[in-house]
Structures are given as structure tokens and as C-alpha cells.
Scaffold this motif. Structure first.
Motif, PDB file in Angstrom:
ATOM      1  N   ASP A 175       6.040   3.529   9.504  1.00 27.24           N
ATOM      2  CA  ASP A 175       5.614   4.160   9.466  1.00 27.24           C
ATOM      3  C   ASP A 175       4.565   2.445   9.283  1.00 27.24           C
ATOM      4  N   LEU A 176       2.744   2.757   9.389  1.00 28.74           N
ATOM      5  CA  LEU A 176       2.102   1.789   9.118  1.00 28.74           C
ATOM      6  C   LEU A 176      -0.018   2.290   8.839  1.00 28.74           C
ATOM      7  N   GLY A 177       0.208   2.199   7.747  1.00 32.19           N
ATOM      8  CA  GLY A 177      -0.838   3.042   6.992  1.00 32.19           C
ATOM      9  C   GLY A 177      -1.151   4.159   6.464  1.00 32.19           C
ATOM     10  N   LEU A 178      -1.787   4.178   5.872  1.00 34.12           N
ATOM     11  CA  LEU A 178      -2.024   5.468   4.800  1.00 34.12           C
ATOM     12  C   LEU A 178      -2.989   6.623   4.996  1.00 34.12           C
ATOM     13  N   HIS A 179      -3.369   7.960   4.961  1.00 32.03           N
ATOM     14  CA  HIS A 179      -3.817   8.514   4.973  1.00 32.03           C
ATOM     15  C   HIS A 179      -4.001   9.242   3.148  1.00 32.03           C
ATOM     16  N   ALA A 180      -5.424   9.329   3.413  1.00 30.49           N
ATOM     17  CA  ALA A 180      -6.154  10.226   1.978  1.00 30.49           C
ATOM     18  C   ALA A 180      -7.777  10.612   2.307  1.00 30.49           C
ATOM     19  N   LEU A 181      -7.245  11.804   1.472  1.00 34.60           N
ATOM     20  CA  LEU A 181      -8.567  12.574   1.225  1.00 34.60           C
ATOM     21  C   LEU A 181      -9.626  12.676   0.505  1.00 34.60           C
ATOM     22  N   VAL A 182     -10.453  13.016   1.081  1.00 30.58           N
ATOM     23  CA  VAL A 182     -11.759  12.225  -0.093  1.00 30.58           C
ATOM     24  C   VAL A 182     -12.112  13.063  -1.211  1.00 30.58           C
ATOM     25  N   LEU A 183     -12.083  12.527  -2.600  1.00 29.35           N
ATOM     26  CA  LEU A 183     -12.323  14.035  -3.547  1.00 29.35           C
ATOM     27  C   LEU A 183     -13.042  13.998  -3.951  1.00 29.35           C
ATOM     28  N   GLU A 189       1.233  -1.506  -0.043  1.00 27.59           N
ATOM     29  CA  GLU A 189       0.379  -0.086   0.155  1.00 27.59           C
ATOM     30  C   GLU A 189       0.765   1.476  -0.367  1.00 27.59           C
ATOM     31  N   PHE A 190       2.181   1.097   0.163  1.00 28.08           N
ATOM     32  CA  PHE A 190       2.869   2.656   0.440  1.00 28.08           C
ATOM     33  C   PHE A 190       3.351   2.680  -1.033  1.00 28.08           C
ATOM     34  N   ASP A 191       2.952   1.921  -1.867  1.00 30.12           N
ATOM     35  CA  ASP A 191       2.957   2.051  -3.255  1.00 30.12           C
ATOM     36  C   ASP A 191       2.037   2.588  -3.902  1.00 30.12           C
ATOM     37  N   TRP A 192       0.886   2.783  -3.233  1.00 24.71           N
ATOM     38  CA  TRP A 192       0.041   4.020  -3.177  1.00 24.71           C
ATOM     39  C   TRP A 192      -0.373   5.862  -3.301  1.00 24.71           C
ATOM     40  N   VAL A 193       1.269   6.022  -2.253  1.00 26.23           N
ATOM     41  CA  VAL A 193       1.267   7.027  -2.124  1.00 26.23           C
ATOM     42  C   VAL A 193       1.354   8.629  -3.102  1.00 26.23           C
ATOM     43  N   LEU A 204     -10.628   8.666  -3.360  1.00 22.11           N
ATOM     44  CA  LEU A 204     -10.071   9.151  -2.900  1.00 22.11           C
ATOM     45  C   LEU A 204      -8.363   9.313  -3.318  1.00 22.11           C
ATOM     46  N   SER A 205      -7.808  10.668  -2.946  1.00 20.00           N
ATOM     47  CA  SER A 205      -6.230  10.951  -2.955  1.00 20.00           C
ATOM     48  C   SER A 205      -5.945   9.698  -1.152  1.00 20.00           C
ATOM     49  N   ILE A 206      -4.240   9.638  -2.511  1.00 14.67           N
ATOM     50  CA  ILE A 206      -3.314   8.708  -1.129  1.00 14.67           C
ATOM     51  C   ILE A 206      -2.336   9.364  -1.422  1.00 14.67           C
ATOM     52  N   TYR A 207      -2.489  10.692   0.144  1.00 20.69           N
ATOM     53  CA  TYR A 207      -0.941  11.699   0.300  1.00 20.69           C
ATOM     54  C   TYR A 207      -0.273  11.136   1.236  1.00 20.69           C
ATOM     55  N   LYS A 208      -0.286  10.283   1.706  1.00 19.51           N
ATOM     56  CA  LYS A 208       1.138  10.291   2.638  1.00 19.51           C
ATOM     57  C   LYS A 208       1.256   8.511   3.606  1.00 19.51           C
ATOM     58  N   ARG A 209       1.704   7.917   3.845  1.00 17.60           N
ATOM     59  CA  ARG A 209       2.498   7.140   5.040  1.00 17.60           C
ATOM     60  C   ARG A 209       1.890   7.615   6.483  1.00 17.60           C
ATOM     61  N   THR A 210       1.391   6.709   7.268  1.00 19.75           N
ATOM     62  CA  THR A 210       0.847   7.518   8.639  1.00 19.75           C
ATOM     63  C   THR A 210       2.640   6.766   9.594  1.00 19.75           C
ATOM     64  N   MET A 211       2.901   7.661   9.968  1.00 22.57           N
ATOM     65  CA  MET A 211       3.506   7.377  10.871  1.00 22.57           C
ATOM     66  C   MET A 211       3.560   6.686  12.203  1.00 22.57           C
ATOM     67  N   ARG A 212       3.530   6.157  13.385  1.00 20.51           N
ATOM     68  CA  ARG A 212       2.655   5.416  14.427  1.00 20.51           C
ATOM     69  C   ARG A 212       3.142   6.517  15.226  1.00 20.51           C
ATOM     70  N   CYS A 213       2.393   6.927  16.088  1.00 22.07           N
ATOM     71  CA  CYS A 213       3.031   8.160  18.296  1.00 22.07           C
ATOM     72  C   CYS A 213       2.960   6.643  18.884  1.00 22.07           C
ATOM     73  N   PRO A 214       3.372   6.638  19.958  1.00 25.52           N
ATOM     74  CA  PRO A 214       3.413   5.901  20.886  1.00 25.52           C
ATOM     75  C   PRO A 214       1.544   6.043  22.076  1.00 25.52           C
ATOM     76  N   ALA A 215       1.438   5.705  21.096  1.00 25.36           N
ATOM     77  CA  ALA A 215      -0.511   5.712  21.196  1.00 25.36           C
ATOM     78  C   ALA A 215      -0.639   4.339  20.645  1.00 25.36           C
ATOM     79  N   THR A 216       0.353   3.789  19.659  1.00 29.36           N
ATOM     80  CA  THR A 216      -0.034   2.614  19.202  1.00 29.36           C
ATOM     81  C   THR A 216       0.401   1.310  20.342  1.00 29.36           C
ATOM     82  N   GLN A 217       1.707   1.805  20.747  1.00 31.58           N
ATOM     83  CA  GLN A 217       1.989   1.019  22.467  1.00 31.58           C
ATOM     84  C   GLN A 217       1.204   0.745  23.761  1.00 31.58           C
ATOM     85  N   VAL A 218      -0.387   1.189  23.504  1.00 25.99           N
ATOM     86  CA  VAL A 218      -1.581   1.363  24.389  1.00 25.99           C
ATOM     87  C   VAL A 218      -2.012   0.068  23.871  1.00 25.99           C
ATOM     88  N   ASN A 219      -2.869  -1.578  25.246  1.00 23.23           N
ATOM     89  CA  ASN A 219      -3.976  -1.964  24.221  1.00 23.23           C
ATOM     90  C   ASN A 219      -4.612  -1.722  24.281  1.00 23.23           C
TER      91      ASN A 219
END
Length: 251
Positions: A228-236, A176-180, A191-206
Motif C-alpha cells: 500500500d502507498l497512498g489513500l482513497h478519499a470521498l469528497v463530503l 497517513e495510514f492512521d487517517w483511514v 474529505l472522508s478517508i476510506y481506504k489505503r491504496t494498494m499498488r498495482c503493476p502500473a507503478t512498475q512503469v517509469n
């Protein structure tokens, strides 16, 4: 490729709500996604002139992991929010009245205890979303990529740890990173894929136990060389998206 699950998160940091289908609108988030937040007492958020603020100004899982233990359910038709807070009674209050918002803020503040700063406010503003990005949109995650992280680490990771809107299957891990910078059709929306999602410490939490039991950003860097894990997209283009809908990458 197909959509497996859809979610919104009406209150920043609180429970995910599963959706069967959703109407995506151009330039917007999913309706009621991150519509509300508990602003810390020292947060310079102005409901009359809302603007983006970093998550540290609000109650959030990155700092307040115990939020994961609160069960929240929002009724978009009535504006009622139901909270089930550990150790307390259920609270059903209106998000549309000062009395209701004050009751919600008081309940969440009491639960946070020393983690609350000053006098927190339960806030919202027309057209504003308390997302972690300055641009309003939706987030997507390839379930195969989570599986690849699980295989590399030997851990079992609940997909909701990543708090995405759209989880999909049918694509190899990381592809999916090729979709950027490309466009994707999902159901009836474009949708337009505009960036990968950089994960923050929130993902440490179960999301079930509220324990910080996996340092996801560190594990991603150790095993894959990035956080990075995931994508950000804009709805066109407006369109309805349902569970089971197909995804198609446009050339």
C-alpha cells in the motif's frame, strides 16, 4: 501539512495534467479526471449505461506501458484533445464528435499495435469516471512516504508513477495510514478517508521512459510488509483546493 501538487488524468493511462487549484464537489472526482478511456474491442462497456469495469478492459499502464510516452493535453472548454504520439504527427481532435473520437481511437490503436484487442473505442459517458475504484473520489499521497520507499530501496521514484490527485508534505512517512475512517479538511473541502491504496503493476512503469524499472508492489512488501502507498478519499463537502493549502485531520 500542505498541498504541494494537484493533478488530473483526463484520459485513463495517459499524461497527468498539473492544476493550480480545483473545485472539489461532494461525491465526485476532480472535474475531467479519468473522463475518457480507450476501451479494448472486447470490453463490455456500454456508454448508454456506464458501469465500473476493471482496468484490463481499457488501455492502461498496467498492461500497456508504452502509453507513458504519449503526451496528451485536454482542453475542457473546447473538448479538444491534443496527442503527441512517438513516431507520428500531432493529432488535435474533438472528444465531442464521432469523427474526432474515431480519429483518437485510430491513432491510439495504431500505436498499441498487437496490444490492441479487436477494434478499440475512445469512450466517455456523462457523470462516469474510469477510475480504478468503484467509488468516485480523489487520491492522496504523502511525499514523505515516497521518500521512505526511495531510502529503503536506493531508487529515485517520480511521484507521478503513483498517479495520485493530491500530493502533500509535512507528515511523517506512513502516518497517513492512521487517517483511514477519519475526515480531513483540505483547503475549503472536507474529505472522508476510506481506504489505503494498494499498488498495482502500473507503478512498475517509469512515467518518463515507459520502462518497467522498479517492481513497486514487490518492493513495498519486501521492505514494509504490505503493498500500500497512498489513500482513497470521498469528497463530503464542496470546496476549492489550491497548491499550498493546509490539511487538517478532524478528531
Amino acid at each position: 501539512m500542505r498541498v504541494e501538487t494537484l493533478y488530473r488524468y483526463p484520459v485513463k493511462g495517459l499524461t497527468a495534467e498539473a492544476l493550480e487549484d480545483v473545485l472539489l464537489k461532494a461525491g465526485e472526482c476532480i472535474q475531467d479526471d479519468r473522463r475518457f478511456a480507450l476501451a479494448q474491442g472486447d470490453a463490455p462497456f456500454d456508454e448508454a449505461a456506464p458501469g465500473f469495469l476493471p482496468k484490463r478492459h481499457f488501455a492502461c499502464l498496467m498492461v500497456n506501458e508504452r502509453l507513458a510516452l504519449i503526451s496528451a493535453a485536454y482542453d475542457g472548454h473546447s473538448g479538444q484533445l491534443l496527442l503527441r504520439i512517438p513516431g507520428g504527427q500531432e493529432l488535435l481532435a474533438s472528444t465531442q464528435t464521432p469523427t474526432g473520437r474515431n480519429a483518437i481511437a485510430a491513432a491510439l490503436t495504431a500505436y498499441l499495435g498487437e496490444e490492441a484487442r479487436g477494434t478499440p473505442r475512445f469512450v466517455s459517458a456523462p457523470g462516469h469516471a474510469f477510475s480504478d475504484d468503484r467509488r468516485k473520489g480523489v487520491t492522496l499521497i504523502n511525499l514523505a512516504t515516497i521518500a521512505a520507499l526511495e531510502k529503503a530501496t536506493g531508487l529515485t521514484l517520480d511521484p507521478l508513477r503513483f498517479r495520485a490527485n493530491i500530493y502533500f508534505s509535512g507528515l511523517p512517512a506512513w502516518a497517513e495510514f492512521d487517517w483511514v475512517d477519519k475526515e480531513v479538511l483540505i483547503g475549503g473541502a472536507r474529505l472522508s478517508i476510506y481506504k489505503r491504496t494498494m499498488r498495482c503493476p502500473a507503478t512498475q512503469v517509469n512515467p518518463v521512459t515507459a520502462e518497467r524499472d522498479a517492481n513497486v508492489p514487490k518492493l513495498l512488501r519486501e521492505h514494509f510488509g504490505h503493498a500500500d502507498l497512498g489513500l482513497h478519499a470521498l469528497v463530503l463537502e464542496d470546496g476549492r483546493v489550491s497548491r499550498g493549502d493546509a490539511l487538517e485531520v478532524l478528531p
